[in-house]
Design an enzyme around this catalytic site. Structure first.
Site, PDB file in Angstrom:
ATOM      1  N   LYS A  73       0.201   0.694  -0.428  1.00  0.00           N
ATOM      2  CA  LYS A  73       0.605  -0.702  -0.640  1.00  0.00           C
ATOM      3  C   LYS A  73      -0.018  -1.625   0.383  1.00  0.00           C
ATOM      4  O   LYS A  73      -0.285  -2.789   0.091  1.00  0.00           O
ATOM      5  CB  LYS A  73       2.134  -0.841  -0.601  1.00  0.00           C
ATOM      6  CG  LYS A  73       2.818  -0.074  -1.715  1.00  0.00           C
ATOM      7  CD  LYS A  73       3.581  -0.936  -2.682  1.00  0.00           C
ATOM      8  CE  LYS A  73       3.744  -0.166  -3.968  1.00  0.00           C
ATOM      9  NZ  LYS A  73       4.806  -0.566  -4.829  1.00  0.00           N
ATOM     10  N   LYS A  91      -1.880   7.352 -11.968  1.00  0.00           N
ATOM     11  CA  LYS A  91      -0.624   7.241 -12.722  1.00  0.00           C
ATOM     12  C   LYS A  91      -0.479   5.855 -13.371  1.00  0.00           C
ATOM     13  O   LYS A  91      -0.985   4.863 -12.839  1.00  0.00           O
ATOM     14  CB  LYS A  91       0.582   7.593 -11.844  1.00  0.00           C
ATOM     15  CG  LYS A  91       1.075   6.501 -10.953  1.00  0.00           C
ATOM     16  CD  LYS A  91       2.479   6.823 -10.414  1.00  0.00           C
ATOM     17  CE  LYS A  91       2.966   5.601  -9.658  1.00  0.00           C
ATOM     18  NZ  LYS A  91       4.347   5.596  -9.312  1.00  0.00           N
ATOM     19  N   LYS A 126       3.219  -0.084 -12.985  1.00  0.00           N
ATOM     20  CA  LYS A 126       3.494  -1.449 -13.418  1.00  0.00           C
ATOM     21  C   LYS A 126       2.682  -2.478 -12.640  1.00  0.00           C
ATOM     22  O   LYS A 126       2.567  -3.612 -13.057  1.00  0.00           O
ATOM     23  CB  LYS A 126       4.987  -1.758 -13.409  1.00  0.00           C
ATOM     24  CG  LYS A 126       5.750  -1.473 -12.150  1.00  0.00           C
ATOM     25  CD  LYS A 126       7.219  -1.860 -12.371  1.00  0.00           C
ATOM     26  CE  LYS A 126       8.199  -0.954 -11.678  1.00  0.00           C
ATOM     27  NZ  LYS A 126       8.167  -1.031 -10.226  1.00  0.00           N
TER      28      LYS A 126
END
Ligand code: ATP
Ligand code: LTN
Length: 334
Positions: A115, A197, A200
């Site tokens: 992140k 993966k 979102k």
């Protein structure tokens, strides 16, 4: 234990639009766990602000996630579904646990590394201490089990380490939680890059199926999904695209991989993709119908929120009081 049941805790961040991966890999598998466990599912809105949120959108997303929990089949009378930020004990215990968490441990977290690379302009301290807040979520409810995907395993390990560290000083404060990975934790990959993966926060909307996508969009995205030139429908490591579609079909229909392969024996990729798309439409249709009904029923949602907030607060504050007392904080006059 709460009453005569073991406690189970999980939640999702209220960021982005939920994908089929979130649903098949997590949410769908939470339904009915309440038969065996005392279940708490949080809308993790405090975690969401580790990345910047637009206020109006954030409010909408948090509410929408709560409604999705219910639409997916979590009965709010039998599961404590609530907003993390409504229970101030999360932030309080989060701070206390910050003081029991080492920089070195946090530095090793892969989610932090990912992140902070993604949001290089905003590598804030909250992003770094995210795992301590997540530990607080779990430990406040004395959870025995935490159903999460494999990607969250590292956060669960650090939660256990923190709990053991606290317990070593203040005996018996926390239950040590265990991961709950279900039977065959489906990990759904991106339709555009089946080695990554489905997520979102992916910039490419064609890689993900969102829970609110309409049937045409679903068919279009799956038709465009990356496969290979071999044209045989079998599950294999060297066929990540086809394997991912088989995983999706299997999770959507409840059939095993072998049964799923059989359903498409002798068929080409065109029919295969159409079959997978249909299975996804079938699984999402009732979810979307329920969602549209619930999200518009303001009075119902408010009643649920109030009731479940109260329950969550009661359980969480009990743990916080116990720890405060053991640590030597002065009593709060009541
Ligand atoms: P973000 O892209 O914002 O990091 P995400 O889509 O990875 O989010 P999370 O909020 O981190 O989703 O995860 C919510 C839950 O959904 C977790 O339990 C996680 O393990 C599960 N999950 C997320 N993506 C997938 C996936 N592709 N397949 C299976 N499970 C998933
Ligand atoms: N980090 C999790 C969301 C999350 C969570 C939790 C999951 C926050 N607190 C407590 C289980 C228990 C995620 O990104 N999926």
């Amino acid at each position: 234990m709460l009453g005569d049941k073991k406690v189970l805790y999980s939640g999702m961040q209220a960021t982005g639009n939920l994908t089929l991966g979130n649903y098949l890999g997590a949410l769908k598998n939470w339904v009915n766990l309440n038969e065996e466990y005392e279940c708490f599912f949080g809308v993790m809105d405090l975690h969401s602000i580790t990345v910047r949120q637009n206020p109006a959108e954030f409010r909408k997303r948090a509410k929408s996630l709560l409604a999705l929990y219910i639409a997916a089949g979590l009965d709010p009378e039998k599961n404590c579904i609530y907003y993390q930020s409504h229970v101030s004990a999360h932030a309080e215990l989060g701070w206390i646990l910050d003081c029991f968490t080492y920089m070195g441990e946090l530095n090793r977290m892969t989610q932090f590394k990912d992140k902070s690379a993604k949001h290089a302009d905003n590598v804030n301290a909250g992003l770094f201490t995210y795992p301590a807040l997540m530990a607080a979520d779990i430990l406040l409810y004395q959870a025995d089990y935490v159903p999460v995907g494999r990607d969250q395993q590292q956060h669960l390990e650090i939660t256990r380490d923190i709990a053991e560290r606290v317990n070593a000083i203040y005996e018996g404060v926390f239950t040590i939680p265990e991961g709950y990975y279900g039977k065959r934790g489906a990990k759904i990959m991106s339709l555009q890059d089946p080695t990554k993966k489905m997520s979102k926060s992916d910039e490419n909307p064609n890689g993900s199926i969102y829970l609110m996508d309409d049937p045409d969009t679903i068919v279009r995205k799956i038709k465009r999904a990356v496969t290979d030139s071999d044209n045989s429908i079998r599950y294999s490591e060297d066929k990540p695209g086809v394997s991912n579609l088989l995983d999706i079909y299997s999770a959507a229909t409840g059939k095993s991989i072998q049964e799923s392969e059989k359903d498409f024996e002798g068929k080409g990729y065109g029919d295969f993709k159409l079959g997978v798309a249909e299975s996804v439409v079938d699984v999402l249709k009732p979810l979307q119908d329920n969602y549209n009904r619930i999200i518009n029923d303001k009075a119902y949602l408010e009643e649920i929120i109030k009731k479940n907030d109260d329950k969550a607060r009661y359980v969480a504050n009990k743990t916080l009081r116990k720890l405060r007392k053991k640590m030597g904080f002065t009593d709060i006059p009541r």
